[in-house]
Design a protein around this motif. Sequence first.
Motif, PDB file in Angstrom:
ATOM      1  N   THR A 190      52.815 -25.606   8.434  1.00 23.16           N
ATOM      2  CA  THR A 190      52.509 -25.826   9.841  1.00 23.16           C
ATOM      3  C   THR A 190      51.107 -25.302  10.170  1.00 23.16           C
ATOM      4  O   THR A 190      50.430 -24.699   9.334  1.00 23.16           O
ATOM      5  CB  THR A 190      53.532 -25.098  10.735  1.00 23.16           C
ATOM      6  OG1 THR A 190      53.444 -23.694  10.478  1.00 23.16           O
ATOM      7  CG2 THR A 190      54.947 -25.574  10.426  1.00 23.16           C
ATOM      8  N   LEU A 191      50.731 -25.496  11.425  1.00 27.85           N
ATOM      9  CA  LEU A 191      49.396 -25.085  11.879  1.00 27.85           C
ATOM     10  C   LEU A 191      49.448 -23.748  12.615  1.00 27.85           C
ATOM     11  O   LEU A 191      48.456 -23.344  13.231  1.00 27.85           O
ATOM     12  CB  LEU A 191      48.825 -26.151  12.818  1.00 27.85           C
ATOM     13  CG  LEU A 191      49.001 -27.616  12.389  1.00 27.85           C
ATOM     14  CD1 LEU A 191      48.375 -28.537  13.425  1.00 27.85           C
ATOM     15  CD2 LEU A 191      48.423 -27.846  11.011  1.00 27.85           C
ATOM     16  N   ASP A 192      50.592 -23.079  12.548  1.00 24.30           N
ATOM     17  CA  ASP A 192      50.815 -21.948  13.454  1.00 24.30           C
ATOM     18  C   ASP A 192      49.877 -20.768  13.214  1.00 24.30           C
ATOM     19  O   ASP A 192      49.374 -20.167  14.167  1.00 24.30           O
ATOM     20  CB  ASP A 192      52.265 -21.474  13.336  1.00 24.30           C
ATOM     21  CG  ASP A 192      53.246 -22.569  13.754  1.00 24.30           C
ATOM     22  OD1 ASP A 192      52.803 -23.498  14.461  1.00 24.30           O
ATOM     23  OD2 ASP A 192      54.433 -22.486  13.367  1.00 24.30           O
ATOM     24  N   LEU A 243      48.292 -33.048  17.412  1.00 24.18           N
ATOM     25  CA  LEU A 243      47.700 -32.862  16.081  1.00 24.18           C
ATOM     26  C   LEU A 243      48.641 -33.368  14.996  1.00 24.18           C
ATOM     27  O   LEU A 243      48.205 -33.966  14.007  1.00 24.18           O
ATOM     28  CB  LEU A 243      47.380 -31.376  15.855  1.00 24.18           C
ATOM     29  CG  LEU A 243      46.319 -30.768  16.791  1.00 24.18           C
ATOM     30  CD1 LEU A 243      46.182 -29.274  16.523  1.00 24.18           C
ATOM     31  CD2 LEU A 243      44.978 -31.473  16.625  1.00 24.18           C
ATOM     32  N   ARG A 244      49.898 -33.112  15.226  1.00 26.45           N
ATOM     33  CA  ARG A 244      50.869 -33.590  14.243  1.00 26.45           C
ATOM     34  C   ARG A 244      50.873 -35.112  14.177  1.00 26.45           C
ATOM     35  O   ARG A 244      50.975 -35.709  13.089  1.00 26.45           O
ATOM     36  CB  ARG A 244      52.264 -33.041  14.618  1.00 26.45           C
ATOM     37  CG  ARG A 244      53.416 -33.536  13.789  1.00 26.45           C
ATOM     38  CD  ARG A 244      53.147 -33.450  12.311  1.00 26.45           C
ATOM     39  NE  ARG A 244      52.823 -32.105  11.837  1.00 26.45           N
ATOM     40  CZ  ARG A 244      52.330 -31.844  10.628  1.00 26.45           C
ATOM     41  NH1 ARG A 244      52.060 -32.839   9.791  1.00 26.45           N
ATOM     42  NH2 ARG A 244      52.073 -30.604  10.272  1.00 26.45           N
ATOM     43  N   ARG A 276      46.290 -25.329  21.727  1.00 32.58           N
ATOM     44  CA  ARG A 276      46.152 -26.610  21.040  1.00 32.58           C
ATOM     45  C   ARG A 276      47.426 -27.421  21.226  1.00 32.58           C
ATOM     46  O   ARG A 276      48.542 -26.884  21.227  1.00 32.58           O
ATOM     47  CB  ARG A 276      45.901 -26.382  19.547  1.00 32.58           C
ATOM     48  CG  ARG A 276      44.635 -25.576  19.311  1.00 32.58           C
ATOM     49  CD  ARG A 276      44.124 -25.769  17.909  1.00 32.58           C
ATOM     50  NE  ARG A 276      45.112 -25.471  16.886  1.00 32.58           N
ATOM     51  CZ  ARG A 276      44.978 -25.824  15.619  1.00 32.58           C
ATOM     52  NH1 ARG A 276      43.918 -26.498  15.233  1.00 32.58           N
ATOM     53  NH2 ARG A 276      45.894 -25.503  14.735  1.00 32.58           N
ATOM     54  N   ASP A 277      47.203 -28.665  21.361  1.00 31.66           N
ATOM     55  CA  ASP A 277      48.337 -29.578  21.484  1.00 31.66           C
ATOM     56  C   ASP A 277      48.810 -29.909  20.067  1.00 31.66           C
ATOM     57  O   ASP A 277      48.366 -30.881  19.452  1.00 31.66           O
ATOM     58  CB  ASP A 277      47.913 -30.830  22.247  1.00 31.66           C
ATOM     59  CG  ASP A 277      49.098 -31.745  22.544  1.00 31.66           C
ATOM     60  OD1 ASP A 277      50.192 -31.518  21.977  1.00 31.66           O
ATOM     61  OD2 ASP A 277      48.915 -32.698  23.328  1.00 31.66           O
ATOM     62  N   THR A 278      49.674 -29.052  19.547  1.00 35.03           N
ATOM     63  CA  THR A 278      50.099 -29.221  18.149  1.00 35.03           C
ATOM     64  C   THR A 278      50.869 -30.521  17.951  1.00 35.03           C
ATOM     65  O   THR A 278      50.820 -31.104  16.852  1.00 35.03           O
ATOM     66  CB  THR A 278      50.974 -28.036  17.716  1.00 35.03           C
ATOM     67  OG1 THR A 278      52.039 -27.871  18.649  1.00 35.03           O
ATOM     68  CG2 THR A 278      50.161 -26.756  17.662  1.00 35.03           C
ATOM     69  N   TYR A 281      49.544 -23.486   6.092  1.00 36.56           N
ATOM     70  CA  TYR A 281      49.292 -24.893   5.800  1.00 36.56           C
ATOM     71  C   TYR A 281      48.741 -24.996   4.375  1.00 36.56           C
ATOM     72  O   TYR A 281      47.857 -24.210   3.985  1.00 36.56           O
ATOM     73  CB  TYR A 281      48.294 -25.482   6.789  1.00 36.56           C
ATOM     74  CG  TYR A 281      48.194 -26.978   6.730  1.00 36.56           C
ATOM     75  CD1 TYR A 281      49.083 -27.770   7.446  1.00 36.56           C
ATOM     76  CD2 TYR A 281      47.211 -27.613   5.983  1.00 36.56           C
ATOM     77  CE1 TYR A 281      49.001 -29.156   7.409  1.00 36.56           C
ATOM     78  CE2 TYR A 281      47.113 -28.990   5.939  1.00 36.56           C
ATOM     79  CZ  TYR A 281      48.014 -29.759   6.647  1.00 36.56           C
ATOM     80  OH  TYR A 281      47.930 -31.134   6.607  1.00 36.56           O
TER      81      TYR A 281
END
Length: 320
Positions: free
Chosen positions: A163-165, A131-132, A126-128, A209
């Motif tokens: 975060t989305l990690d 997304l951010r 994913r292109d975090t 998150y």
Amino acid sequence: MSSALEPTEELLELTRSLHAYAEWVQVVGSHGLPEASAEDRAARDEPSPHTLEAVEPPPPAPPPPREQSAAPDIPKPPPRAAAPKEPAPKEFGPREPTPKEPAPKEFGPREPAPKEPASAQPEPARDTAALRVRLNDLAARVAQCAACPLHSTRTQTVFERGTLDTGLCFVGEAPGEDEDAQGKPFVGKAGQLLDRMIAAMGFEREQVYICNIVKCRPPNNRKPTPEEMAACMPFLLEQLEIVGPQVMVALGATAVRGLLDTRASITRLRGTWKLFQGKIAVMPTFHPAYLLRSPHAKREVWADLQAVLRHMGRSVPQQK
Ligand code: SF4
């Protein structure tokens, strides 16, 4: 002529016969005929007795070869396939067991076909950063929102934390006094307890998150009304669509109601897996604020969090 001879005459006749026989034996021997002279044999065209072997009749000529009849036109059979070679017996080494063929099941209920293991499709990267950017854009829009009465009493909107990690998302009810002041969810006493719960699960505070059903603090920390929740729900749905969590923990009755659209009590729902939009696993559990008032419920909450860890395929700490 006299018919009877005198004895003397008979004796004389016998003597003449014996004399004649003696002469016969003297000439031809006691057996056989007297040899004919060459002239006599030539006259009779007889072979010499000394050349009998030479004049033996020739052996009969071999019979002429049979005339073979013409063979009928028989189609030739196809060549035989070579018989498969038997494997050489294993004289050395362990014998291989003969595989047993399963008996065909002709009767009885059919066994269900084993389910194909779901192919583990690796989640595309994913292109975090993108997304951010989307989350920041959404947060900015939320900050300008005045869709419900809560906008008039808030200090600021409270959008997110973390975060989305890890793919793990906690969803609470609404900002409290501390959150309204700092602009971050779960930063007061209840937030500190949530931090300890997150640490017990093996995560860093910012690895997960965290967000709320509504983004503005209800006055006096009351519960948000259904209208306020409905007004804020589009923001939450868009927020979760961007975050894309693998599993969510619904903290308290309001969060469960907002995510699952149910009026069932949190006491009955907690610890049972639900689905958000039919695809994201949701674990309902008690709100940390409730645990501050009812510490005995920590055991149940910890059991729920352990279930979340198992669902995520993570090791489950045994203490707590
Ligand atoms: Fe807007 Fe949600 Fe705040 Fe209501 S609670 S004003 S809908 S952001």
